[in-house]
Design a protein around this motif. Structure first.
Motif, short mmCIF file in Angstrom:
data_model
loop_
_atom_site.label_atom_id
_atom_site.label_comp_id
_atom_site.label_asym_id
_atom_site.label_seq_id
_atom_site.Cartn_x
_atom_site.Cartn_y
_atom_site.Cartn_z
N ASN A 140 0.85 -1.19 0.00
CA ASN A 140 0.00 0.00 0.00
C ASN A 140 0.89 1.24 0.00
O ASN A 140 2.13 1.15 0.06
CB ASN A 140 -0.96 -0.01 1.19
N TYR A 141 0.25 2.42 -0.06
CA TYR A 141 1.04 3.64 -0.20
C TYR A 141 1.92 3.88 1.03
O TYR A 141 3.10 4.25 0.89
CB TYR A 141 0.12 4.83 -0.43
N GLN A 142 1.40 3.66 2.22
CA GLN A 142 2.20 3.84 3.42
C GLN A 142 3.34 2.82 3.46
O GLN A 142 4.47 3.13 3.86
CB GLN A 142 1.33 3.70 4.68
N VAL A 161 18.87 3.86 -3.03
CA VAL A 161 17.80 3.73 -4.00
C VAL A 161 18.16 4.62 -5.19
O VAL A 161 18.16 5.84 -5.10
CB VAL A 161 16.44 4.15 -3.40
N GLN A 162 18.49 3.99 -6.30
CA GLN A 162 18.92 4.75 -7.48
C GLN A 162 17.75 5.22 -8.32
O GLN A 162 17.75 6.34 -8.84
CB GLN A 162 19.86 3.88 -8.34
N TYR A 163 16.72 4.37 -8.45
CA TYR A 163 15.59 4.70 -9.32
C TYR A 163 14.37 3.92 -8.84
O TYR A 163 14.51 2.83 -8.28
CB TYR A 163 15.91 4.35 -10.77
N CYS A 164 13.21 4.49 -9.05
CA CYS A 164 11.99 3.83 -8.58
C CYS A 164 10.83 4.19 -9.50
O CYS A 164 10.71 5.34 -9.95
CB CYS A 164 11.68 4.27 -7.14
N THR A 165 9.99 3.18 -9.78
CA THR A 165 8.75 3.43 -10.50
C THR A 165 7.58 3.15 -9.56
O THR A 165 7.68 2.31 -8.65
CB THR A 165 8.64 2.53 -11.75
N LEU A 166 6.46 3.84 -9.78
CA LEU A 166 5.31 3.69 -8.90
C LEU A 166 4.03 3.76 -9.72
O LEU A 166 3.81 4.70 -10.48
CB LEU A 166 5.30 4.80 -7.84
N SER A 167 3.21 2.73 -9.54
CA SER A 167 1.86 2.72 -10.12
C SER A 167 0.89 2.53 -8.96
O SER A 167 0.97 1.52 -8.24
CB SER A 167 1.73 1.58 -11.14
N TYR A 168 0.01 3.50 -8.78
CA TYR A 168 -0.83 3.50 -7.58
C TYR A 168 -2.31 3.41 -7.95
O TYR A 168 -2.80 4.15 -8.81
CB TYR A 168 -0.58 4.76 -6.76
N ASP A 169 -3.01 2.47 -7.29
CA ASP A 169 -4.46 2.31 -7.43
C ASP A 169 -5.10 2.84 -6.15
O ASP A 169 -5.03 2.20 -5.11
CB ASP A 169 -4.81 0.84 -7.65
N SER A 170 -5.72 4.03 -6.24
CA SER A 170 -6.27 4.66 -5.04
C SER A 170 -7.47 3.90 -4.49
O SER A 170 -7.75 3.96 -3.29
CB SER A 170 -6.66 6.11 -5.35
N GLU A 171 -8.20 3.19 -5.34
CA GLU A 171 -9.38 2.47 -4.86
C GLU A 171 -8.99 1.31 -3.95
O GLU A 171 -9.67 1.04 -2.95
CB GLU A 171 -10.19 1.96 -6.06
N THR A 172 -7.92 0.63 -4.29
CA THR A 172 -7.48 -0.51 -3.47
C THR A 172 -6.28 -0.17 -2.60
O THR A 172 -5.79 -1.03 -1.86
CB THR A 172 -7.13 -1.70 -4.37
N ASP A 173 -5.81 1.09 -2.70
CA ASP A 173 -4.61 1.52 -1.98
C ASP A 173 -3.45 0.54 -2.23
O ASP A 173 -2.80 0.04 -1.31
CB ASP A 173 -4.88 1.62 -0.47
N THR A 174 -3.20 0.31 -3.52
CA THR A 174 -2.15 -0.64 -3.91
C THR A 174 -1.09 0.10 -4.72
O THR A 174 -1.39 0.76 -5.72
CB THR A 174 -2.72 -1.79 -4.75
N ALA A 175 0.15 -0.01 -4.26
CA ALA A 175 1.29 0.59 -4.96
C ALA A 175 2.15 -0.53 -5.52
O ALA A 175 2.57 -1.43 -4.78
CB ALA A 175 2.10 1.47 -4.02
N THR A 176 2.41 -0.49 -6.79
CA THR A 176 3.27 -1.50 -7.43
C THR A 176 4.31 -0.79 -8.28
O THR A 176 4.14 0.35 -8.70
CB THR A 176 2.45 -2.45 -8.33
N GLY A 177 5.39 -1.49 -8.53
CA GLY A 177 6.45 -0.91 -9.36
C GLY A 177 7.75 -1.65 -9.16
O GLY A 177 7.78 -2.79 -8.69
N THR A 178 8.85 -0.98 -9.51
CA THR A 178 10.19 -1.55 -9.36
C THR A 178 11.09 -0.56 -8.64
O THR A 178 10.87 0.66 -8.70
CB THR A 178 10.82 -1.91 -10.72
N VAL A 179 12.08 -1.10 -7.97
CA VAL A 179 13.09 -0.28 -7.30
C VAL A 179 14.46 -0.74 -7.77
O VAL A 179 14.76 -1.94 -7.73
CB VAL A 179 13.00 -0.40 -5.76
N THR A 180 15.26 0.19 -8.25
CA THR A 180 16.64 -0.12 -8.64
C THR A 180 17.55 0.23 -7.46
O THR A 180 17.63 1.39 -7.04
CB THR A 180 17.07 0.66 -9.89
N LEU A 181 18.21 -0.79 -6.94
CA LEU A 181 19.03 -0.64 -5.74
C LEU A 181 20.51 -0.73 -6.09
O LEU A 181 20.91 -1.48 -6.98
CB LEU A 181 18.68 -1.73 -4.72
N VAL A 182 21.30 0.02 -5.35
CA VAL A 182 22.76 -0.01 -5.52
C VAL A 182 23.37 -0.49 -4.20
O VAL A 182 23.24 0.17 -3.18
CB VAL A 182 23.32 1.38 -5.88
#
Length: 209
Positions: A140-142, A161-182
């Motif tokens: 979720n977002y939190q 954290v070098q780079y991050c993508t975020l796709s958020y669904d406010s109805e379900t409070d679901t955050a998905t994406g990728t994180v590029t870590l160093v």
């Protein structure tokens, strides 16, 4: 010829003297003078360096007795800092790190093995490197904010954290994406330590029991 010499011997003698003087000046005196001036400048530089060293020694004369001990303490502190960084991350190390992230993220992670790249060689010959990994998350977002904060302040694994993508669904409070870590690595001549992993238990019997 005799009459010529008798008439012009003074001029010839003067010409010979001029040639000898020119030879002495240009072939002997000037090279010797140039060498002397070079040696003189070199000597002045050496004297200035010695004087600067003397001034430094006078300035730090009060700490000379403790300098050796402090240098030893500094080396020990540097080594303790170095030990916080792995020298390399082989495939088994990366898998364990992903398992750690799965527990942190709370979801299964798909990933490809990362590759190391050089950053800089330090003054003591140690090589600072990085390993880049891109992983997926779902929360979720939190949870997303907590995840980023945890990664940035993680004392167990020094990571950025070098780079991050975020796709958020406010109805379900679901955050998905990728994180590029160093992951930061530091090779200072240490031997590779294989991860301590508990093997599967044995002694389960056989199908013939």
């Amino acid at each position: 010829m005799k009459k010529f010499l008798a008439k012009y011997w003074i001029a010839l003698f003067a010409l010979i003297l001029f040639g000898a003087a020119a030879y002495v000046i240009f072939m002997l005196y000037k090279p010797e003078k140039a060498e002397y001036e070079t040696n003189d400048r070199l000597l002045d530089t050496q004297i200035s360096n010695v004087q600067a060293q003397i001034n430094d020694n006078r300035q730090y004369a009060g700490v000379q007795d403790v300098l050796e001990g402090e240098e030893k303490a500094l080396d020990e502190s540097r080594l303790a800092l170095y030990k916080a960084f792995p020298g390399e991350m082989k495939e088994e190390d990366q898998i364990l790190y992903i398992l750690y992230l799965e527990e942190l993220f709370g979801n299964d992670i798909t990933f490809s093995f990362g590759t190391e790249s050089d950053v800089i060689t330090l003054n003591d010959g140690s090589d600072l490197k990085v390993l880049t990994l891109t992983v997926n998350y779902e929360t979720n977002y939190q949870g997303f904010k907590d995840m980023i904060d945890r990664l940035a302040t993680d004392d167990t694994y020094i990571t950025s954290v070098q780079y991050c993508t975020l796709s958020y669904d406010s109805e379900t409070d679901t955050a998905t994406g990728t994180v590029t870590l160093v992951r930061y690595l530091l090779d200072y001549g240490q031997e590779y330590q294989s991860p301590d992993v508990d093997g599967p238990g044995g002694g389960g019997g056989t199908i013939f029991d």
